[in-house]
Write a protein that holds these residues in place. Structure first.
Motif, PDB file in Angstrom:
ATOM      1  N   THR A 620      28.674  67.936  29.820  1.00  0.00           N
ATOM      2  CA  THR A 620      29.260  67.185  30.923  1.00  0.00           C
ATOM      3  C   THR A 620      29.023  65.696  30.693  1.00  0.00           C
ATOM      4  O   THR A 620      28.140  65.302  29.925  1.00  0.00           O
ATOM      5  N   VAL A 621      29.819  64.871  31.391  1.00  0.00           N
ATOM      6  CA  VAL A 621      29.740  63.431  31.220  1.00  0.00           C
ATOM      7  C   VAL A 621      29.705  62.761  32.591  1.00  0.00           C
ATOM      8  O   VAL A 621      30.341  63.214  33.552  1.00  0.00           O
ATOM      9  N   ASP A 622      28.946  61.690  32.713  1.00  0.00           N
ATOM     10  CA  ASP A 622      28.881  60.872  33.925  1.00  0.00           C
ATOM     11  C   ASP A 622      28.798  59.420  33.460  1.00  0.00           C
ATOM     12  O   ASP A 622      27.730  58.936  33.097  1.00  0.00           O
ATOM     13  N   PHE A 623      29.954  58.741  33.507  1.00  0.00           N
ATOM     14  CA  PHE A 623      30.055  57.436  32.859  1.00  0.00           C
ATOM     15  C   PHE A 623      30.770  56.461  33.781  1.00  0.00           C
ATOM     16  O   PHE A 623      31.686  56.844  34.528  1.00  0.00           O
ATOM     17  N   LEU A 624      30.341  55.239  33.738  1.00  0.00           N
ATOM     18  CA  LEU A 624      30.991  54.170  34.493  1.00  0.00           C
ATOM     19  C   LEU A 624      31.463  53.107  33.522  1.00  0.00           C
ATOM     20  O   LEU A 624      30.667  52.533  32.783  1.00  0.00           O
ATOM     21  N   VAL A 625      32.774  52.862  33.537  1.00  0.00           N
ATOM     22  CA  VAL A 625      33.382  51.861  32.663  1.00  0.00           C
ATOM     23  C   VAL A 625      33.884  50.702  33.526  1.00  0.00           C
ATOM     24  O   VAL A 625      34.661  50.919  34.475  1.00  0.00           O
ATOM     25  N   ARG A 626      33.436  49.522  33.220  1.00  0.00           N
ATOM     26  CA  ARG A 626      33.880  48.334  33.955  1.00  0.00           C
ATOM     27  C   ARG A 626      34.883  47.583  33.090  1.00  0.00           C
ATOM     28  O   ARG A 626      34.553  47.127  32.003  1.00  0.00           O
ATOM     29  N   THR A 627      36.107  47.447  33.647  1.00  0.00           N
ATOM     30  CA  THR A 627      37.195  46.824  32.906  1.00  0.00           C
ATOM     31  C   THR A 627      37.580  45.500  33.557  1.00  0.00           C
ATOM     32  O   THR A 627      37.807  45.447  34.777  1.00  0.00           O
ATOM     33  N   SER A 628      37.654  44.471  32.747  1.00  0.00           N
ATOM     34  CA  SER A 628      38.078  43.154  33.233  1.00  0.00           C
ATOM     35  C   SER A 628      39.413  42.812  32.607  1.00  0.00           C
ATOM     36  O   SER A 628      39.595  42.942  31.383  1.00  0.00           O
ATOM     37  N   VAL A 629      40.367  42.379  33.438  1.00  0.00           N
ATOM     38  CA  VAL A 629      41.679  41.977  32.959  1.00  0.00           C
ATOM     39  C   VAL A 629      41.608  40.517  32.532  1.00  0.00           C
ATOM     40  O   VAL A 629      41.284  39.635  33.333  1.00  0.00           O
ATOM     41  N   VAL A 630      41.875  40.263  31.272  1.00  0.00           N
ATOM     42  CA  VAL A 630      41.820  38.888  30.764  1.00  0.00           C
ATOM     43  C   VAL A 630      43.184  38.418  30.290  1.00  0.00           C
ATOM     44  O   VAL A 630      43.355  37.259  29.921  1.00  0.00           O
ATOM     45  N   GLY A 631      44.213  39.344  30.290  1.00  0.00           N
ATOM     46  CA  GLY A 631      45.565  38.973  29.876  1.00  0.00           C
ATOM     47  C   GLY A 631      46.561  39.388  30.922  1.00  0.00           C
ATOM     48  O   GLY A 631      46.216  39.622  32.092  1.00  0.00           O
ATOM     49  N   THR A 632      47.821  39.499  30.546  1.00  0.00           N
ATOM     50  CA  THR A 632      48.881  39.827  31.490  1.00  0.00           C
ATOM     51  C   THR A 632      49.109  41.313  31.633  1.00  0.00           C
ATOM     52  O   THR A 632      49.833  41.752  32.515  1.00  0.00           O
ATOM     53  N   LEU A 633      48.502  42.141  30.770  1.00  0.00           N
ATOM     54  CA  LEU A 633      48.688  43.593  30.737  1.00  0.00           C
ATOM     55  C   LEU A 633      50.055  44.021  30.242  1.00  0.00           C
ATOM     56  O   LEU A 633      50.340  45.204  30.137  1.00  0.00           O
ATOM     57  N   GLU A 634      50.949  43.073  29.987  1.00  0.00           N
ATOM     58  CA  GLU A 634      52.268  43.459  29.496  1.00  0.00           C
ATOM     59  C   GLU A 634      52.176  44.113  28.117  1.00  0.00           C
ATOM     60  O   GLU A 634      53.007  44.932  27.757  1.00  0.00           O
ATOM     61  N   GLY A 635      51.182  43.728  27.401  1.00  0.00           N
ATOM     62  CA  GLY A 635      51.023  44.322  26.077  1.00  0.00           C
ATOM     63  C   GLY A 635      50.675  45.789  26.112  1.00  0.00           C
ATOM     64  O   GLY A 635      50.721  46.467  25.109  1.00  0.00           O
ATOM     65  N   GLN A 636      50.288  46.311  27.297  1.00  0.00           N
ATOM     66  CA  GLN A 636      49.955  47.730  27.426  1.00  0.00           C
ATOM     67  C   GLN A 636      51.103  48.511  28.056  1.00  0.00           C
ATOM     68  O   GLN A 636      50.916  49.555  28.642  1.00  0.00           O
ATOM     69  N   GLY A 637      52.351  47.934  27.979  1.00  0.00           N
ATOM     70  CA  GLY A 637      53.530  48.697  28.391  1.00  0.00           C
ATOM     71  C   GLY A 637      53.844  48.600  29.861  1.00  0.00           C
ATOM     72  O   GLY A 637      54.315  49.559  30.452  1.00  0.00           O
ATOM     73  N   GLY A 638      53.632  47.468  30.499  1.00  0.00           N
ATOM     74  CA  GLY A 638      53.966  47.359  31.912  1.00  0.00           C
ATOM     75  C   GLY A 638      54.103  45.910  32.345  1.00  0.00           C
ATOM     76  O   GLY A 638      54.027  44.978  31.543  1.00  0.00           O
ATOM     77  N   GLN A 639      54.299  45.737  33.666  1.00  0.00           N
ATOM     78  CA  GLN A 639      54.469  44.403  34.200  1.00  0.00           C
ATOM     79  C   GLN A 639      53.127  43.692  34.308  1.00  0.00           C
ATOM     80  O   GLN A 639      52.078  44.297  34.335  1.00  0.00           O
ATOM     81  N   SER A 640      53.211  42.408  34.446  1.00  0.00           N
ATOM     82  CA  SER A 640      52.004  41.603  34.552  1.00  0.00           C
ATOM     83  C   SER A 640      51.375  41.754  35.928  1.00  0.00           C
ATOM     84  O   SER A 640      52.059  41.876  36.945  1.00  0.00           O
ATOM     85  N   ILE A 641      50.040  41.787  35.962  1.00  0.00           N
ATOM     86  CA  ILE A 641      49.308  41.780  37.236  1.00  0.00           C
ATOM     87  C   ILE A 641      48.328  40.609  37.151  1.00  0.00           C
ATOM     88  O   ILE A 641      47.132  40.778  36.953  1.00  0.00           O
ATOM     89  N   THR A 642      48.872  39.431  37.278  1.00  0.00           N
ATOM     90  CA  THR A 642      48.041  38.237  37.088  1.00  0.00           C
ATOM     91  C   THR A 642      47.011  38.085  38.184  1.00  0.00           C
ATOM     92  O   THR A 642      45.960  37.479  37.973  1.00  0.00           O
ATOM     93  N   GLU A 643      47.300  38.680  39.394  1.00  0.00           N
ATOM     94  CA  GLU A 643      46.345  38.500  40.491  1.00  0.00           C
ATOM     95  C   GLU A 643      45.040  39.247  40.253  1.00  0.00           C
ATOM     96  O   GLU A 643      44.050  38.994  40.932  1.00  0.00           O
ATOM     97  N   LEU A 644      45.018  40.205  39.294  1.00  0.00           N
ATOM     98  CA  LEU A 644      43.782  40.923  38.986  1.00  0.00           C
ATOM     99  C   LEU A 644      43.029  40.316  37.805  1.00  0.00           C
ATOM    100  O   LEU A 644      42.013  40.866  37.376  1.00  0.00           O
ATOM    101  N   ARG A 645      43.538  39.223  37.311  1.00  0.00           N
ATOM    102  CA  ARG A 645      42.874  38.608  36.170  1.00  0.00           C
ATOM    103  C   ARG A 645      41.478  38.153  36.561  1.00  0.00           C
ATOM    104  O   ARG A 645      41.270  37.607  37.657  1.00  0.00           O
ATOM    105  N   ASP A 646      40.530  38.393  35.673  1.00  0.00           N
ATOM    106  CA  ASP A 646      39.115  38.047  35.839  1.00  0.00           C
ATOM    107  C   ASP A 646      38.401  38.905  36.880  1.00  0.00           C
ATOM    108  O   ASP A 646      37.271  38.613  37.256  1.00  0.00           O
ATOM    109  N   VAL A 647      39.067  39.981  37.340  1.00  0.00           N
ATOM    110  CA  VAL A 647      38.426  40.903  38.269  1.00  0.00           C
ATOM    111  C   VAL A 647      37.926  42.124  37.487  1.00  0.00           C
ATOM    112  O   VAL A 647      38.653  42.682  36.666  1.00  0.00           O
ATOM    113  N   THR A 648      36.679  42.514  37.755  1.00  0.00           N
ATOM    114  CA  THR A 648      36.110  43.683  37.080  1.00  0.00           C
ATOM    115  C   THR A 648      36.490  44.942  37.833  1.00  0.00           C
ATOM    116  O   THR A 648      36.226  45.061  39.030  1.00  0.00           O
ATOM    117  N   ILE A 649      37.113  45.913  37.127  1.00  0.00           N
ATOM    118  CA  ILE A 649      37.614  47.141  37.741  1.00  0.00           C
ATOM    119  C   ILE A 649      36.759  48.313  37.263  1.00  0.00           C
ATOM    120  O   ILE A 649      36.799  48.677  36.082  1.00  0.00           O
TER     121      ILE A 649
END
Length: 705
Positions: A620-649
């Motif tokens: 079993t696994v119990d893991f927490l991944v913290r992701t921070s948006v530092v770009g536009t996310l368009e490179g990952q196949g979608g629209q930009s979410i600039t309002e989440l930039r620099d926010v840790t998810i």
């Protein structure tokens, strides 16, 4: 007509007169003292001949002895070392008139021989050995004179010679009180005809037997028969064999050898002798059919043995084998020096189905034999050889069947530590080179390994191989002097393409990239559960230019953020993967749990930090991944979410590690987003008063709590 009858009657009359004269004038009992005296001198034991020695006239002229016994020394269980119920001796008539007893053949019927070793180590053959050592030395000329007719001369001037021996219905019993072993040979037959010095003589034998030992459940039964031609020099210093054929059977209730054949063209010291052999039967529930040959040479001093062109061709069948049938072929040379106790072995070729080996080895005999070797193989597919592919497929089918029936898996059987005590009696050191190697479905090239096993400690001193466009080096050590065994291993993997490796080994393509991995582990116990519970150490990973397949972190953020705001996702589905330019982590293994607090992954769009653990006992696994948006996310196949930039998810990863569950924690996301917006607003409005900032922060906290 009368003349013809007279001519025929004369030789018959002469024969009758000669036999009558022989019976009248020659008393066979005069040989009794001579025989017993010679036996006493040669063996140191008493010979007893019951009754008189009488003449026999059929089927040939000769003597007949009744029951004859060779007495054992005091203290042995059986009173006799040798006994025979009847002895027949055929003789030539005319030489008797010159006091020469030419024995044509000796017939022994019902002979019994008892060889016994007492608990204190004394043997009933010791008296014979002592008698021979006490006999005064004679010159070669004396021996030649005495044995010219293989004869002995009595005090009365009689000479005795022997031409042949026939043994029937004989029994040989060998007992050893020290070991508890008992061997019986019965229905023994032996025929030696036309024996004369420096001439070839044919010998034939047949025997049935049984062996018993302490703690042995079943009696071992065997038969043997064969023929051989032999010649013996006048002084017994030289002998030779030829046309040797030997055939035997064996059965102990478990193993059954239907035929064991041996053929030897010739045998002489200091000369090359050709031998062939064949074996057919059942050994340990496996059917065995093997044959081979070699040319061997033994020096006269019996200190050196050489086997050239030693070949073996065998087929083995059985359910216990990883492959059945298993075909084995071998060609090799061997040399053994008895004085130095040294064996030199050259393996020209060894094939076991599709596996081929060549190499060499040496063995220095000692209390613990010292073995040194080097082996090479062009290709070894260990999975195919061990039948792992079929086993894994069968296991999958069993799991599917069990799942379909709804039945639970049976409880695990009690795990037992493997018995490694045999390693304490080994001193082995060697190297193995394999051009192509496959194990656990991992493909390697240019495998080179060196290791040793010495008195319970096994160490892999070096291991290197090319592996999926990269390389691997390793060292390991196993200490089996105590149970459970302990071990340690150090491994370095550089530049390996991770995805094809995981596909081959684990059937998993979740991770891509070029991997560099450093492993340093220790452990104790070799049971499956024991390894998991006691494994400790660290694994450092450094992956470059890769991706995590099965999850598109950017798409997950976009979709969940849109739903959180009451909007519909854009419906666009990009590839289910998250690219990274670099990923590093240090994994700590301890008592069934692997954990990390410094996992990092970077890409032009995201920054990922992770921490958590996985239980590899429960899987079993119990893991927490913290992701921070530092770009536009368009490179990952979608629209930009600039309002989440620099926010840790934060992303929670839980559940079984074969099918992990991913979830975003958006409460924290909105708090961080609002905090970022306040910070930007206060900066734009130029609010510098700390009280005002705290009031705004308090208002935001009230909104989100």
């Amino acid at each position: 007509m009368k003349k013809l009858l007279l001519i025929l009657a004369i030789p018959i009359l002469v024969i009758i007169v000669a036999i009558t004269a022989l019976v009248v004038f020659v008393n066979p009992n005069q040989f009794k003292p001579m025989i017993t005296e010679q036996v006493q001198t040669q063996t140191g034991l008493e010979l007893e001949i019951n009754g008189d020695i009488s003449w026999q006239f059929f089927p040939s002229l000769g003597f007949e002895l009744g029951e004859t016994k060779l007495k054992n020394p005091q203290g042995f269980n059986n009173p006799n070392l040798f006994s025979v119920t009847q002895v027949g001796v055929s003789i030539a008539v005319m030489p008797i008139l010159d006091k020469t007893l030419e024995i044509g053949s000796v017939t022994l019927d019902g002979a019994q021989v008892y060889l016994e070793t007492l608990a204190d180590g004394r043997s009933n053959l010791d008296a014979i050995t002592a008698a021979k050592e006490a006999t005064p030395e004679t010159t070669t000329q004396d021996v030649a004179t005495q044995t010219q007719d293989v004869s002995a001369t009595s005090a009365d001037g009689w000479k005795i010679s022997l031409s042949g021996v026939t043994v029937s219905n004989a029994l040989l019993e060998i007992s050893d009180a020290q070991t508890g072993a008992l061997t019986k040979l019965y229905d023994v037959g032996l025929t030696v005809s036309e024996f004369a010095a420096d001439q070839w003589t044919t010998a034939k034998f047949s025997v049935k037997g049984a062996m018993e030992a302490k703690g042995q459940a079943a009696t071992q039964q065997f038969t043997a028969n064969g023929t051989a031609d032999f010649t013996l020099s006048q002084d017994f210093s030289r002998y030779a064999l030829r046309n040797i054929e030997f055939d035997a059977t064996f059965n102990d209730g478990v193993n059954k050898i239907d035929s064991a054949q041996l053929k030897l063209d010739t045998f002489e010291f200091d000369k090359v002798n050709n031998i062939s052999f064949a074996l057919q039967g059942i050994v340990a529930d496996m059917a065995l059919n093997a044959s081979g040959s070699t040319a061997f040479e033994i020096d006269k001093a019996m200190t050196r043995l050489t086997l050239n062109a030693l070949t073996l061709d065998a087929a083995v069948e059985g359910e216990a084998l990883p492959q059945s049938p298993m075909k084995v072929g071998m060609a090799s040379n061997l040399e053994f020096d008895l004085k130095k106790q040294f064996l030199d072995f050259v393996l020209q070729k060894l094939t076991v189905n599709n596996i081929a080996l060549d190499g060499k080895a040496t063995v220095q005999l000692a209390d613990i034999p010292q073995v040194r070797f080097s082996l090479h193989s062009p290709n070894i597919d260990l999975d195919e050889f061990l039948g792992l592919a079929q086993s894994q497929e069968a296991a999958k089918q069993e799991d599917k069947t069990a799942a379909g029936s709804g039945s639970e898996k049976p409880a695990n059987a009690v795990e037992v530590e493997p018995d490694l005590s045999a390693l304490k009696g080994l001193d082995v050191k060697g190297s193995i080179t394999i051009d192509k190697f496959k194990a656990a479905n991992a493909h390697m090239q240019a495998v080179k390994t060196q290791f040793y096993v010495n008195r319970g400690v096994a160490e892999l001193t070096s291991f290197s191989s090319n592996l999926y466009q990269g390389s691997i080096t390793a060292k390991a050590k196993l200490d089996a002097r105590k149970s459970p065994a302990s071990y340690s291993a150090v491994k370095k993997i550089k530049g390996v393409k991770v995805q094809p490796l995981l596909k081959d080994v684990a059937g998993n393509d979740k991770l891509e990239g070029t991997g560099n991995i450093d492993v340093n582990i220790t452990g104790k116990s070799l049971t499956q559960t024991g390894i998991k519970k006691n494994l400790k150490g660290t694994i450092k990973i450094n992956f470059e230019d890769g991706a995590v397949n099965g999850i598109n972190v950017a798409q997950m953020i976009r979709d969940n953020y849109a739903r959180f705001k009451g909007q519909s996702p854009d419906g666009k589905q990009g590839p289910q993967k998250t690219d990274f330019s670099a990923m590093t982590a240090t994994l700590t293994l301890n008592k069934g749990v692997v954990s990390t607090n410094n996992m990092k992954a970077e890409s032009p769009l995201l920054r990922i930090n992770g921490e958590g653990s996985a239980n590899y006992i429960d899987e079993t696994v119990d893991f927490l991944v913290r992701t921070s948006v530092v770009g536009t996310l368009e490179g990952q196949g979608g629209q930009s979410i600039t309002e989440l930039r620099d926010v840790t998810i934060p992303i929670k990863v839980t559940g079984a590690w074969t099918q992990p569950q991913f979830a975003l924690v958006f409460d924290d996301v909105l708090k961080q987003k609002a905090q970022k917006e306040v910070e930007r607003a206060t900066e734009r409005l130029g609010i510098k008063d700390e009280k005002t900032k705290k009031a705004v922060d308090g208002l935001l906290k009230g909104l989100f709590n």
